[in-house]
Design a protein around this motif. Structure first.
Motif, PDB file in Angstrom:
ATOM      1  N   HIS A 110      -9.009  -3.291   3.792  1.00 40.91           N
ATOM      2  CA  HIS A 110      -7.764  -3.503   3.050  1.00 40.91           C
ATOM      3  C   HIS A 110      -8.041  -4.191   1.712  1.00 40.91           C
ATOM      4  O   HIS A 110      -7.439  -3.847   0.681  1.00 40.91           O
ATOM      5  CB  HIS A 110      -6.796  -4.356   3.886  1.00 40.91           C
ATOM      6  CG  HIS A 110      -6.224  -3.612   5.047  1.00 40.91           C
ATOM      7  ND1 HIS A 110      -5.537  -4.244   6.066  1.00 40.91           N
ATOM      8  CD2 HIS A 110      -6.236  -2.282   5.366  1.00 40.91           C
ATOM      9  CE1 HIS A 110      -5.145  -3.340   6.949  1.00 40.91           C
ATOM     10  NE2 HIS A 110      -5.559  -2.134   6.549  1.00 40.91           N
ATOM     11  N   MET A 111      -8.920  -5.173   1.698  1.00 43.74           N
ATOM     12  CA  MET A 111      -9.265  -5.866   0.464  1.00 43.74           C
ATOM     13  C   MET A 111      -9.923  -4.931  -0.548  1.00 43.74           C
ATOM     14  O   MET A 111      -9.820  -5.136  -1.767  1.00 43.74           O
ATOM     15  CB  MET A 111     -10.194  -7.049   0.770  1.00 43.74           C
ATOM     16  CG  MET A 111      -9.500  -8.208   1.461  1.00 43.74           C
ATOM     17  SD  MET A 111      -8.225  -8.927   0.412  1.00 43.74           S
ATOM     18  CE  MET A 111      -7.567 -10.202   1.484  1.00 43.74           C
ATOM     19  N   ARG A 112     -10.608  -3.915  -0.047  1.00 44.08           N
ATOM     20  CA  ARG A 112     -11.220  -2.933  -0.954  1.00 44.08           C
ATOM     21  C   ARG A 112     -10.230  -1.850  -1.379  1.00 44.08           C
ATOM     22  O   ARG A 112     -10.598  -0.917  -2.090  1.00 44.08           O
ATOM     23  CB  ARG A 112     -12.429  -2.287  -0.266  1.00 44.08           C
ATOM     24  CG  ARG A 112     -13.614  -3.204  -0.070  1.00 44.08           C
ATOM     25  CD  ARG A 112     -14.881  -2.392   0.139  1.00 44.08           C
ATOM     26  NE  ARG A 112     -14.787  -1.556   1.311  1.00 44.08           N
ATOM     27  CZ  ARG A 112     -15.357  -1.822   2.490  1.00 44.08           C
ATOM     28  NH1 ARG A 112     -16.046  -2.947   2.635  1.00 44.08           N
ATOM     29  NH2 ARG A 112     -15.244  -0.994   3.516  1.00 44.08           N
ATOM     30  N   LEU A 119       0.430  -0.595   5.982  1.00 43.67           N
ATOM     31  CA  LEU A 119       0.877  -1.953   5.666  1.00 43.67           C
ATOM     32  C   LEU A 119       2.307  -1.933   5.128  1.00 43.67           C
ATOM     33  O   LEU A 119       2.706  -0.997   4.434  1.00 43.67           O
ATOM     34  CB  LEU A 119      -0.056  -2.601   4.641  1.00 43.67           C
ATOM     35  CG  LEU A 119      -1.515  -2.783   5.079  1.00 43.67           C
ATOM     36  CD1 LEU A 119      -2.329  -3.406   3.955  1.00 43.67           C
ATOM     37  CD2 LEU A 119      -1.612  -3.638   6.342  1.00 43.67           C
ATOM     38  N   SER A 120       3.040  -2.981   5.430  1.00 39.94           N
ATOM     39  CA  SER A 120       4.405  -3.095   4.929  1.00 39.94           C
ATOM     40  C   SER A 120       4.393  -3.698   3.522  1.00 39.94           C
ATOM     41  O   SER A 120       3.355  -4.117   3.007  1.00 39.94           O
ATOM     42  CB  SER A 120       5.234  -3.977   5.872  1.00 39.94           C
ATOM     43  OG  SER A 120       4.697  -5.299   5.906  1.00 39.94           O
ATOM     44  N   VAL A 121       5.581  -3.763   2.902  1.00 39.67           N
ATOM     45  CA  VAL A 121       5.683  -4.321   1.555  1.00 39.67           C
ATOM     46  C   VAL A 121       5.305  -5.805   1.556  1.00 39.67           C
ATOM     47  O   VAL A 121       4.617  -6.293   0.666  1.00 39.67           O
ATOM     48  CB  VAL A 121       7.118  -4.122   1.010  1.00 39.67           C
ATOM     49  CG1 VAL A 121       7.255  -4.776  -0.358  1.00 39.67           C
ATOM     50  CG2 VAL A 121       7.448  -2.636   0.919  1.00 39.67           C
ATOM     51  N   GLY A 122       5.776  -6.529   2.573  1.00 35.52           N
ATOM     52  CA  GLY A 122       5.455  -7.948   2.659  1.00 35.52           C
ATOM     53  C   GLY A 122       3.953  -8.188   2.807  1.00 35.52           C
ATOM     54  O   GLY A 122       3.391  -9.099   2.187  1.00 35.52           O
ATOM     55  N   GLU A 123       3.310  -7.364   3.623  1.00 40.17           N
ATOM     56  CA  GLU A 123       1.855  -7.502   3.802  1.00 40.17           C
ATOM     57  C   GLU A 123       1.114  -7.185   2.511  1.00 40.17           C
ATOM     58  O   GLU A 123       0.133  -7.843   2.167  1.00 40.17           O
ATOM     59  CB  GLU A 123       1.390  -6.588   4.929  1.00 40.17           C
ATOM     60  CG  GLU A 123       1.877  -7.036   6.301  1.00 40.17           C
ATOM     61  CD  GLU A 123       1.505  -6.049   7.391  1.00 40.17           C
ATOM     62  OE1 GLU A 123       1.585  -6.418   8.571  1.00 40.17           O
ATOM     63  OE2 GLU A 123       1.152  -4.889   7.055  1.00 40.17           O
ATOM     64  N   LEU A 124       1.594  -6.164   1.787  1.00 40.84           N
ATOM     65  CA  LEU A 124       0.960  -5.832   0.509  1.00 40.84           C
ATOM     66  C   LEU A 124       1.137  -6.957  -0.507  1.00 40.84           C
ATOM     67  O   LEU A 124       0.217  -7.276  -1.267  1.00 40.84           O
ATOM     68  CB  LEU A 124       1.542  -4.527  -0.029  1.00 40.84           C
ATOM     69  CG  LEU A 124       1.189  -3.257   0.768  1.00 40.84           C
ATOM     70  CD1 LEU A 124       1.963  -2.059   0.222  1.00 40.84           C
ATOM     71  CD2 LEU A 124      -0.305  -2.994   0.721  1.00 40.84           C
TER      72      LEU A 124
END
Length: 226
Positions: A110-112, A119-124
């Motif tokens: 995910h970091m890459r 992923l949801s908007v909050g997670e992004l």
């Protein structure tokens, strides 16, 4: 003549069975006693007949041998259960480590910027904040390292300037020593010249005195003077 081997099977006759039981029991107890005496072993035998009659033999106290057997059986049971428990614990740890590894690998992807579709908007948004914070730390660390390198270079430049000044201060001493040597040489040459002139003056003076003496002698003898 070889003795015929008797087949081992249940004796049908009750009387014969009781006689055989009594004989074999005595023989068995005798062998157990011999084993305890010869080998200094704790031997205990418990026999129930077909009618339920108890017969027992103990090389020492029967209760002590039974207690020892019970303790040993408990310890043996624990030792047999411990590997199973240890195996279950190790398996649980293995599963937990596998789960942690999978979560860390997914977070790294995910970091890459990979596999972000789930992923949801909050997670992004949270990931964006984490990346910004990490970027600020990277920039701060980079600036600190640059400043440290600049400070080191300035310190080296100061040391080189001081060393250059020290060498420059030592340089005038060499021509001074050379000029003193030249001056000494000139004094020696001057002294040699003066000495030569003194010798020449003395020689001329001697020659003139000799000529004067010769003229006086010539006058006294009335000889023509040359």
């Amino acid at each position: 003549m070889a003795r015929e081997r008797r087949e081992i099977r249940r004796i049908e006759s009750a009387a014969a069975r009781q006689v055989t039981f009594s004989k074999r029991r005595r023989g068995l107890f005798k062998k157990a006693e011999e084993l305890g005496v010869l080998c200094d072993a704790d031997v205990a035998l418990v026999v129930f007949s077909s009618t339920g009659k108890l017969s027992q033999f103990g090389s020492s106290s029967m209760d002590e041998i039974i207690d020892k057997y019970s303790t040993h059986s408990k310890n043996l049971g624990k030792s047999q259960e411990r590997p199973a428990l240890d195996l279950n614990v190790e398996h649980s740890k293995y599963n937990s480590l596998n789960e942690q590894l999978a979560e860390a690998s997914l977070h790294l992807r995910h970091m890459r910027g990979e596999e972000l579709g789930g992923l949801s908007v909050g997670e992004l948004q949270q990931m964006e904040k984490d990346l910004e914070t990490g970027l600020q730390r990277v920039l701060c660390t980079k600036d600190q390292q640059f400043m440290q390198q600049i400070s080191d270079l300035q310190q080296k430049g100061t040391q080189l300037a001081e060393e250059n000044m020290r060498l420059r201060n030592q340089m005038p001493q060499v021509p001074t020593a050379g000029m003193m040597a030249v001056a000494d040489t000139e004094n020696v040459v001057t002294e040699d010249v003066l000495s030569s002139e003194s010798v020449m003056t003395a020689v001329h003076s001697g020659s003139s005195q000799d000529n004067d003496d010769g003229s006086d002698i010539s006058l006294k003898l009335a000889l023509p003077w040359k």
